[in-house]
Design an enzyme around this catalytic site. Structure first.
Site, PDB file in Angstrom:
ATOM      1  N   PHE A  94      26.268  -0.612  51.501  1.00  0.00           N
ATOM      2  CA  PHE A  94      25.951  -0.529  52.902  1.00  0.00           C
ATOM      3  C   PHE A  94      25.413  -2.149  52.483  1.00  0.00           C
ATOM      4  O   PHE A  94      24.322  -1.538  50.635  1.00  0.00           O
ATOM      5  CB  PHE A  94      24.422   0.561  52.934  1.00  0.00           C
ATOM      6  N   ASP A  95      25.367  -3.161  52.754  1.00  0.00           N
ATOM      7  CA  ASP A  95      25.387  -4.042  52.632  1.00  0.00           C
ATOM      8  C   ASP A  95      24.169  -4.709  54.017  1.00  0.00           C
ATOM      9  O   ASP A  95      24.992  -4.589  55.184  1.00  0.00           O
ATOM     10  CB  ASP A  95      26.486  -5.499  52.617  1.00  0.00           C
TER      11      ASP A  95
END
Length: 40
Positions: A27-28
């Site tokens: 998850f960015d």
């Protein structure tokens, strides 16, 4: 729904028959604002 409930459902969807996970999710949140120069 709690964050851990979310992870549990993802694990069950991507688990092999023996229970091992073969898919890794990342998850960015985007660039760090402290390290990103401001738009001019």
């Amino acid at each position: 729904m709690k964050h851990s409930d979310n992870l549990r459902s993802v694990r069950s969807e991507y688990a092999d028959a023996d229970g091992s996970r073969c898919v890794y999710l990342t998850f960015d949140d985007g660039p760090n604002p402290l390290c990103t120069p401001p738009d001019i």
